[in-house]
Design a protein around this motif. Structure first.
Motif, PDB file in Angstrom:
ATOM      1  N   GLU A  53       1.082  -1.024   0.509  1.00 22.18           N
ATOM      2  CA  GLU A  53       0.197   0.112  -0.043  1.00 22.18           C
ATOM      3  C   GLU A  53       0.859   1.459  -0.378  1.00 22.18           C
ATOM      4  N   LEU A  54       1.730   0.659   0.689  1.00 20.63           N
ATOM      5  CA  LEU A  54       2.742   2.381   0.639  1.00 20.63           C
ATOM      6  C   LEU A  54       3.555   2.649  -0.214  1.00 20.63           C
ATOM      7  N   VAL A  55       3.970   1.580  -0.866  1.00 19.96           N
ATOM      8  CA  VAL A  55       4.365   1.467  -2.195  1.00 19.96           C
ATOM      9  C   VAL A  55       3.878   1.913  -3.365  1.00 19.96           C
ATOM     10  N   GLY A  56       2.295   1.566  -3.497  1.00 15.21           N
ATOM     11  CA  GLY A  56       1.184   2.135  -4.099  1.00 15.21           C
ATOM     12  C   GLY A  56       1.242   3.393  -4.350  1.00 15.21           C
ATOM     13  N   ALA A  57       1.173   3.897  -2.542  1.00 17.26           N
ATOM     14  CA  ALA A  57       0.817   4.771  -2.884  1.00 17.26           C
ATOM     15  C   ALA A  57       1.936   6.418  -3.199  1.00 17.26           C
ATOM     16  N   LEU A  58       3.089   6.221  -2.668  1.00 17.98           N
ATOM     17  CA  LEU A  58       4.158   6.936  -3.344  1.00 17.98           C
ATOM     18  C   LEU A  58       3.942   6.768  -4.904  1.00 17.98           C
ATOM     19  N   ALA A  59       4.423   5.491  -5.424  1.00 17.03           N
ATOM     20  CA  ALA A  59       4.298   5.518  -6.615  1.00 17.03           C
ATOM     21  C   ALA A  59       3.228   6.633  -7.823  1.00 17.03           C
ATOM     22  N   SER A  60       2.101   6.645  -6.897  1.00 17.53           N
ATOM     23  CA  SER A  60       0.729   6.878  -7.940  1.00 17.53           C
ATOM     24  C   SER A  60       0.935   8.329  -7.654  1.00 17.53           C
ATOM     25  N   ARG A  61       2.262   8.980  -6.403  1.00 19.10           N
ATOM     26  CA  ARG A  61       1.406  10.258  -6.161  1.00 19.10           C
ATOM     27  C   ARG A  61       3.723  10.981  -7.221  1.00 19.10           C
ATOM     28  N   GLY A  62       3.484   9.812  -7.511  1.00 22.30           N
ATOM     29  CA  GLY A  62       5.562   9.916  -7.616  1.00 22.30           C
ATOM     30  C   GLY A  62       6.343  10.804  -7.238  1.00 22.30           C
ATOM     31  N   GLN A  63       5.655   9.922  -5.549  1.00 22.37           N
ATOM     32  CA  GLN A  63       7.173  11.204  -4.729  1.00 22.37           C
ATOM     33  C   GLN A  63       8.164   9.065  -4.937  1.00 22.37           C
ATOM     34  N   THR A  64       9.163   9.594  -3.571  1.00 23.14           N
ATOM     35  CA  THR A  64      10.286   8.693  -3.747  1.00 23.14           C
ATOM     36  C   THR A  64      10.488   9.014  -2.204  1.00 23.14           C
ATOM     37  N   VAL A  65      11.746   7.309  -1.503  1.00 23.61           N
ATOM     38  CA  VAL A  65      11.179   7.437  -0.088  1.00 23.61           C
ATOM     39  C   VAL A  65      12.909   7.465  -0.367  1.00 23.61           C
ATOM     40  N   ALA A  66      13.965   6.874   1.048  1.00 29.31           N
ATOM     41  CA  ALA A  66      15.163   6.786   1.366  1.00 29.31           C
ATOM     42  C   ALA A  66      14.893   6.826   2.187  1.00 29.31           C
ATOM     43  N   THR A  67      16.359   6.125   3.139  1.00 30.98           N
ATOM     44  CA  THR A  67      16.780   5.743   4.530  1.00 30.98           C
ATOM     45  C   THR A  67      17.527   5.932   5.576  1.00 30.98           C
ATOM     46  N   ALA A  68      17.969   6.583   6.251  1.00 32.72           N
ATOM     47  CA  ALA A  68      19.202   5.868   7.022  1.00 32.72           C
ATOM     48  C   ALA A  68      18.571   5.691   8.071  1.00 32.72           C
ATOM     49  N   GLU A  69      19.749   3.792   8.308  1.00 35.81           N
ATOM     50  CA  GLU A  69      18.758   3.244   9.443  1.00 35.81           C
ATOM     51  C   GLU A  69      19.953   2.773  10.083  1.00 35.81           C
ATOM     52  N   SER A  70      19.521   3.459  10.960  1.00 35.11           N
ATOM     53  CA  SER A  70      21.378   2.139  12.600  1.00 35.11           C
ATOM     54  C   SER A  70      19.916   1.573  13.309  1.00 35.11           C
ATOM     55  N   LEU A  71      19.207   1.507  14.197  1.00 35.59           N
ATOM     56  CA  LEU A  71      18.463  -0.044  14.529  1.00 35.59           C
ATOM     57  C   LEU A  71      18.637  -1.216  13.764  1.00 35.59           C
ATOM     58  N   THR A  72      17.440  -1.022  12.825  1.00 39.75           N
ATOM     59  CA  THR A  72      17.004  -1.390  11.930  1.00 39.75           C
ATOM     60  C   THR A  72      17.976  -2.253  11.007  1.00 39.75           C
TER      61      THR A  72
ATOM     62  N   ALA B  72      18.571  11.623   4.915  1.00 36.35           N
ATOM     63  CA  ALA B  72      18.312  10.326   3.835  1.00 36.35           C
ATOM     64  C   ALA B  72      17.549  10.993   3.009  1.00 36.35           C
ATOM     65  N   ALA B  73      16.386  11.799   3.052  1.00 35.66           N
ATOM     66  CA  ALA B  73      15.998  12.563   1.712  1.00 35.66           C
ATOM     67  C   ALA B  73      17.361  13.057   1.399  1.00 35.66           C
ATOM     68  N   ALA B  74      17.644  14.339   1.687  1.00 34.94           N
ATOM     69  CA  ALA B  74      18.670  14.984   0.857  1.00 34.94           C
ATOM     70  C   ALA B  74      19.828  14.279   0.748  1.00 34.94           C
ATOM     71  N   ARG B  75      20.214  13.603   0.836  1.00 34.77           N
ATOM     72  CA  ARG B  75      21.531  12.650   0.412  1.00 34.77           C
ATOM     73  C   ARG B  75      21.027  11.859  -0.894  1.00 34.77           C
ATOM     74  N   CYS B  76      19.795  11.385  -0.826  1.00 34.80           N
ATOM     75  CA  CYS B  76      18.921  10.447  -2.036  1.00 34.80           C
ATOM     76  C   CYS B  76      18.368  10.987  -2.936  1.00 34.80           C
ATOM     77  N   ALA B  77      18.305  12.568  -2.800  1.00 33.68           N
ATOM     78  CA  ALA B  77      17.518  13.314  -3.380  1.00 33.68           C
ATOM     79  C   ALA B  77      15.825  12.383  -3.172  1.00 33.68           C
ATOM     80  N   ALA B  78      15.467  12.033  -2.166  1.00 30.82           N
ATOM     81  CA  ALA B  78      14.096  11.255  -2.168  1.00 30.82           C
ATOM     82  C   ALA B  78      13.056  12.111  -1.782  1.00 30.82           C
ATOM     83  N   THR B  79      11.948  12.331  -1.589  1.00 32.68           N
ATOM     84  CA  THR B  79      10.534  12.861  -1.864  1.00 32.68           C
ATOM     85  C   THR B  79      10.746  13.277  -0.078  1.00 32.68           C
ATOM     86  N   TRP B  80      10.884  11.727   0.295  1.00 31.89           N
ATOM     87  CA  TRP B  80      10.615  11.005   1.644  1.00 31.89           C
ATOM     88  C   TRP B  80      12.332  10.594   2.080  1.00 31.89           C
TER      89      TRP B  80
END
Length: 165
Positions: free
Chosen positions: A12-31, A90-98
């Motif tokens: 659902e998240l991937v679909g919501a992002l795709a339908s809006r033309g948006q992207t995501v990037a992560t910066a993960e420590s714990l995970t 994460a957003a800045a380094r990967c040029a992502a919407t989120w």
């Protein structure tokens, strides 16, 4: 039961992002990349997942994700401010919407005064930056997998909320 066994919310998240033309990037420590890997399990994710940073070591939070030395020195690697800066980085380094930043203590021991199960999820996007604090109880897998599940849920809420916003 494995909290990540049901990929429905991830799809659902991937679909919501795709339908809006948006992207995501992560910066993960714990995970340690588990959120990116979970997103990567969904067909079509290449349209929305820009990348991810695994910043388990404290110095990498600064050098790779851009968390300020002031924040790390003052608040430490497990903190609300750190999670927020991880998300921004994460957003800045990967040029992502989120951007999503995850930091915390998986356990079993306390770290820097935080008990096991303390998790901070940072979110950065068009509507700004905010952080959610969780206090989870369980073993390392439980804490890490539930942090991912909660990150997916909160990001989906943020993405869809910006439509009405």
């Amino acid at each position: 039961m494995d909290p990540l066994a049901d990929l429905g919310p991830v799809r659902e998240l991937v679909g919501a992002l795709a339908s809006r033309g948006q992207t995501v990037a992560t910066a993960e420590s714990l995970t340690a990349g588990l959120l990116s890997a979970t997103l990567g399990g969904v067909p079509g994710v290449s349209a929305v997942l820009r990348g991810g940073l695994v910043v388990y070591a404290t110095d990498l939070k600064a050098s790779l994700a851009g968390v300020s030395d002031d924040v790390l020195g003052r608040d430490g690697p497990v903190a609300e401010s750190t999670a927020g800066e991880l998300a921004v980085g994460a957003a800045a380094r990967c040029a992502a919407t989120w951007g999503v930043g995850l930091t915390g203590v998986a356990g079993p021991d306390t770290q820097d005064g935080h008990r096991a199960g303390t998790v901070f999820l940072g979110f950065h996007g068009p509507d700004g930056t905010d952080v959610v604090k969780l206090q989870l109880t369980g073993d390392r897998w439980f804490v890490r997998s539930h942090a991912v599940r909660e990150a997916v849920s909160h990001l989906l809420d943020r993405v869809t909320r910006t439509d009405t916003g």
